[in-house]
Write a protein that holds these residues in place. Sequence first.
Motif, PDB file in Angstrom:
ATOM      1  N   GLY A 228       0.825  -1.199   0.000  1.00  0.00           N
ATOM      2  CA  GLY A 228       0.000   0.000   0.000  1.00  0.00           C
ATOM      3  C   GLY A 228       0.858   1.247   0.000  1.00  0.00           C
ATOM      4  N   LEU A 229       0.346   2.308  -0.627  1.00  0.00           N
ATOM      5  CA  LEU A 229       1.077   3.569  -0.705  1.00  0.00           C
ATOM      6  C   LEU A 229       0.077   4.711  -0.638  1.00  0.00           C
ATOM      7  CD1 LEU A 229       3.795   5.082  -1.257  1.00  0.00           C
ATOM      8  CD2 LEU A 229       3.220   4.929  -3.697  1.00  0.00           C
ATOM      9  N   ALA A 230       0.330   5.653   0.254  1.00  0.00           N
ATOM     10  CA  ALA A 230      -0.504   6.851   0.379  1.00  0.00           C
ATOM     11  C   ALA A 230       0.350   8.075   0.093  1.00  0.00           C
ATOM     12  CB  ALA A 230      -1.115   6.950   1.774  1.00  0.00           C
ATOM     13  N   MET A 231      -0.212   9.018  -0.664  1.00  0.00           N
ATOM     14  CA  MET A 231       0.443  10.292  -0.949  1.00  0.00           C
ATOM     15  C   MET A 231      -0.466  11.404  -0.446  1.00  0.00           C
ATOM     16  SD  MET A 231       1.785   9.641  -4.839  1.00  0.00           S
ATOM     17  CE  MET A 231       2.850   8.251  -5.250  1.00  0.00           C
ATOM     18  N   PHE A 232       0.096  12.321   0.358  1.00  0.00           N
ATOM     19  CA  PHE A 232      -0.744  13.364   0.924  1.00  0.00           C
ATOM     20  C   PHE A 232       0.072  14.625   1.167  1.00  0.00           C
ATOM     21  CE2 PHE A 232       1.187  11.442   4.629  1.00  0.00           C
ATOM     22  CZ  PHE A 232       1.301  12.461   5.574  1.00  0.00           C
ATOM     23  N   THR A 233      -0.653  15.727   1.326  1.00  0.00           N
ATOM     24  CA  THR A 233      -0.056  16.998   1.739  1.00  0.00           C
ATOM     25  C   THR A 233      -0.791  17.478   2.980  1.00  0.00           C
ATOM     26  OG1 THR A 233      -1.544  18.188   0.228  1.00  0.00           O
ATOM     27  CG2 THR A 233       0.676  17.703  -0.582  1.00  0.00           C
ATOM     28  N   SER A 234      -0.169  18.405   3.703  1.00  0.00           N
ATOM     29  CA  SER A 234      -0.797  18.983   4.895  1.00  0.00           C
ATOM     30  C   SER A 234      -0.648  20.495   4.836  1.00  0.00           C
ATOM     31  CB  SER A 234      -0.146  18.438   6.164  1.00  0.00           C
ATOM     32  OG  SER A 234      -0.725  19.036   7.320  1.00  0.00           O
ATOM     33  N   ASP A 235      -1.705  21.201   5.240  1.00  0.00           N
ATOM     34  CA  ASP A 235      -1.652  22.667   5.172  1.00  0.00           C
ATOM     35  C   ASP A 235      -0.959  23.290   6.383  1.00  0.00           C
ATOM     36  OD1 ASP A 235      -3.533  22.368   7.175  1.00  0.00           O
ATOM     37  OD2 ASP A 235      -5.181  23.272   6.057  1.00  0.00           O
ATOM     38  N   GLY A 236      -0.698  22.506   7.436  1.00  0.00           N
ATOM     39  CA  GLY A 236       0.015  23.014   8.606  1.00  0.00           C
ATOM     40  C   GLY A 236      -0.700  24.132   9.349  1.00  0.00           C
ATOM     41  N   ALA A 237      -2.027  24.143   9.270  1.00  0.00           N
ATOM     42  CA  ALA A 237      -2.784  25.243   9.888  1.00  0.00           C
ATOM     43  C   ALA A 237      -2.766  25.167  11.412  1.00  0.00           C
ATOM     44  CB  ALA A 237      -4.226  25.217   9.384  1.00  0.00           C
ATOM     45  N   TRP A 238      -2.872  26.357  12.025  1.00  0.00           N
ATOM     46  CA  TRP A 238      -3.031  26.492  13.471  1.00  0.00           C
ATOM     47  C   TRP A 238      -4.236  27.386  13.736  1.00  0.00           C
ATOM     48  CZ3 TRP A 238       0.637  25.443  17.712  1.00  0.00           C
ATOM     49  CH2 TRP A 238       1.677  24.587  17.329  1.00  0.00           C
ATOM     50  N   GLU A 239      -4.931  27.107  14.842  1.00  0.00           N
ATOM     51  CA  GLU A 239      -6.053  27.946  15.266  1.00  0.00           C
ATOM     52  C   GLU A 239      -5.948  28.159  16.777  1.00  0.00           C
ATOM     53  OE1 GLU A 239      -9.735  26.186  14.148  1.00  0.00           O
ATOM     54  OE2 GLU A 239      -9.382  26.375  11.981  1.00  0.00           O
ATOM     55  N   HIS A 240      -6.024  29.410  17.208  1.00  0.00           N
ATOM     56  CA  HIS A 240      -5.990  29.747  18.634  1.00  0.00           C
ATOM     57  C   HIS A 240      -4.781  29.123  19.316  1.00  0.00           C
ATOM     58  CE1 HIS A 240      -9.972  31.336  17.954  1.00  0.00           C
ATOM     59  NE2 HIS A 240     -10.411  30.153  17.584  1.00  0.00           N
ATOM     60  N   HIS A 241      -3.640  29.225  18.643  1.00  0.00           N
ATOM     61  CA  HIS A 241      -2.368  28.742  19.175  1.00  0.00           C
ATOM     62  C   HIS A 241      -2.335  27.228  19.357  1.00  0.00           C
ATOM     63  CE1 HIS A 241      -1.302  32.930  19.821  1.00  0.00           C
ATOM     64  NE2 HIS A 241      -2.473  33.101  20.420  1.00  0.00           N
ATOM     65  N   GLN A 242      -3.179  26.527  18.563  1.00  0.00           N
ATOM     66  CA  GLN A 242      -3.162  25.068  18.606  1.00  0.00           C
ATOM     67  C   GLN A 242      -3.115  24.535  17.174  1.00  0.00           C
ATOM     68  OE1 GLN A 242      -5.601  23.120  21.942  1.00  0.00           O
ATOM     69  NE2 GLN A 242      -6.902  24.822  21.280  1.00  0.00           N
ATOM     70  N   PRO A 243      -2.415  23.408  16.959  1.00  0.00           N
ATOM     71  CA  PRO A 243      -2.371  22.833  15.610  1.00  0.00           C
ATOM     72  C   PRO A 243      -3.758  22.366  15.179  1.00  0.00           C
ATOM     73  CG  PRO A 243      -1.386  21.329  17.205  1.00  0.00           C
ATOM     74  CD  PRO A 243      -1.641  22.602  17.939  1.00  0.00           C
ATOM     75  N   ALA A 244      -4.106  22.698  13.937  1.00  0.00           N
ATOM     76  CA  ALA A 244      -5.421  22.320  13.397  1.00  0.00           C
ATOM     77  C   ALA A 244      -5.281  22.058  11.904  1.00  0.00           C
ATOM     78  CB  ALA A 244      -6.444  23.423  13.668  1.00  0.00           C
ATOM     79  N   GLY A 245      -4.313  21.229  11.561  1.00  0.00           N
ATOM     80  CA  GLY A 245      -4.010  20.997  10.154  1.00  0.00           C
ATOM     81  C   GLY A 245      -4.986  20.061   9.479  1.00  0.00           C
ATOM     82  N   THR A 246      -5.073  20.209   8.157  1.00  0.00           N
ATOM     83  CA  THR A 246      -5.847  19.296   7.321  1.00  0.00           C
ATOM     84  C   THR A 246      -4.895  18.564   6.390  1.00  0.00           C
ATOM     85  OG1 THR A 246      -7.856  20.653   7.353  1.00  0.00           O
ATOM     86  CG2 THR A 246      -7.612  19.109   5.521  1.00  0.00           C
ATOM     87  N   ALA A 247      -4.956  17.249   6.410  1.00  0.00           N
ATOM     88  CA  ALA A 247      -4.194  16.421   5.482  1.00  0.00           C
ATOM     89  C   ALA A 247      -5.085  16.088   4.297  1.00  0.00           C
ATOM     90  CB  ALA A 247      -3.715  15.143   6.157  1.00  0.00           C
ATOM     91  N   THR A 248      -4.588  16.329   3.099  1.00  0.00           N
ATOM     92  CA  THR A 248      -5.339  16.045   1.877  1.00  0.00           C
ATOM     93  C   THR A 248      -4.684  14.871   1.163  1.00  0.00           C
ATOM     94  OG1 THR A 248      -6.028  18.343   1.627  1.00  0.00           O
ATOM     95  CG2 THR A 248      -6.117  16.955  -0.332  1.00  0.00           C
ATOM     96  N   VAL A 249      -5.450  13.814   0.988  1.00  0.00           N
ATOM     97  CA  VAL A 249      -4.935  12.600   0.352  1.00  0.00           C
ATOM     98  C   VAL A 249      -5.059  12.753  -1.160  1.00  0.00           C
ATOM     99  CG1 VAL A 249      -5.179  10.102   0.143  1.00  0.00           C
ATOM    100  CG2 VAL A 249      -5.599  11.222   2.345  1.00  0.00           C
ATOM    101  N   HIS A 250      -3.941  12.647  -1.852  1.00  0.00           N
ATOM    102  CA  HIS A 250      -3.933  12.747  -3.309  1.00  0.00           C
ATOM    103  C   HIS A 250      -3.984  11.382  -3.972  1.00  0.00           C
ATOM    104  CE1 HIS A 250      -3.200  17.036  -3.005  1.00  0.00           C
ATOM    105  NE2 HIS A 250      -2.274  16.776  -2.104  1.00  0.00           N
ATOM    106  N   ASP A 251      -3.563  10.362  -3.244  1.00  0.00           N
ATOM    107  CA  ASP A 251      -3.633   9.012  -3.793  1.00  0.00           C
ATOM    108  C   ASP A 251      -3.443   8.022  -2.655  1.00  0.00           C
ATOM    109  OD1 ASP A 251      -3.829   7.275  -6.170  1.00  0.00           O
ATOM    110  OD2 ASP A 251      -1.807   6.654  -5.605  1.00  0.00           O
ATOM    111  N   LEU A 252      -4.200   6.938  -2.703  1.00  0.00           N
ATOM    112  CA  LEU A 252      -4.016   5.846  -1.747  1.00  0.00           C
ATOM    113  C   LEU A 252      -4.423   4.565  -2.447  1.00  0.00           C
ATOM    114  CD1 LEU A 252      -4.928   5.745   2.035  1.00  0.00           C
ATOM    115  CD2 LEU A 252      -5.337   3.776   0.552  1.00  0.00           C
TER     116      LEU A 252
END
Length: 417
Positions: A228-252
Amino acid sequence: MVLQMRLVSDDPAATEAWLRGSAIGFLRPPDLSEEELELRRAKVDLRRARGIFEGDRCVANYRSFDQEVTAVGGALLPSNAVANVSVAATHRRRGLLTRLITADLTEARERGDVVSTLLAAEYRIYSRYGFGAATSFSQWRVDIPRTGLDPRWAAPEEGSLEFVDGAEARKVGPELHDRFRRLRPGVIDRNTLWWEQATGATRIPPNAPGTEEGFHVLYRDADGVPQGLAMFTSDGAWEHHQPAGTATVHDLVATGPAAERALWCFLCSIDWVTAVRSGRRAPDDLLPELLPNPRAAALTDQADFLWLRPLDVPRMLSARGYAAAGELVLEVRDPLGLAGGRYLLAASPEGASCTPTSTRSADLTLDTGMLGRLYLGDVSAARLAALGALDEETAGAIARADLLLHTGRRPWCPDMF
């Protein structure tokens, strides 16, 4: 001025006009950089690119190329893949697409392609040329805190996970995908350019969003074999001084449930990630029900995707697998006159044959687009009949068709082209 249809690959000036015409047709800036022009000439298969020219200007674009699409049972069908179809807004309603697609599909039939495939930007166009929507997709957004997954999850019970770089993904990915694609009807092959773009080695156009290299996670089974192989990116977002990132899967891709479960559990347990966007997944993907709380995966999009057009009905129907034994006579109508006729399908789990017949009466009458929809098993004959899209000529033929064509898992095409 005369409108002339021509192939462009042997003429650099015509190729450049074709590329600029394609940009205009899709309402993109036509001033392509020399870097992009050279990349497209070098990397994109333009051998069957053709256009309608008015003088030196290309006012309608069309391209086809060789492809393989997986049939039910794992057979790889030679397909004429259609892409880059556009007509300039100044030259609509003149039959230009009809000229282009008729010439190309006629050549594909003579060349020996069994089907033709495309991704339809506009739904209403391609049924006129004998195509039908054969697969669909769904997309989910997973709210990680609501999944119910153990936040202490670190590794699969069996096998292993590792981050690999783009070079390693390009090395192991093609062989892994080749095994995967034989397991799922609707999957198409991937060429070198696909892997280069997916891993950021090539970007067409340069700096296009979604072509940057992200993260690649490889799952190996207990014997160390990639499964199995997954390819993804993450936006590295933070909200109110806490990590709140979204990972977007481009392929799995995964060759079995163990690999699929391991990769999704990993993606839903990454520190600093609070949401996962799944990308285009199969309509019956396991993802939601791999979670203790499936409602944490909210459906955000669903649509048709791969369209399929029969070119050689006997080879097409003989190639796929069947879940039951039986016979069916199909009267197939073709708007372009390429694949029409009456055909006797004799199928069983051990194999199938399909031959033209003039002595047997039709059980079902349908056009090539509806046969395309039925072929991979994503829609039932009963539903198409209720929509008035096919006719039952013999009592019980619809039920027999669904018994023969039913698939346990729905077909899926993961890839744009």
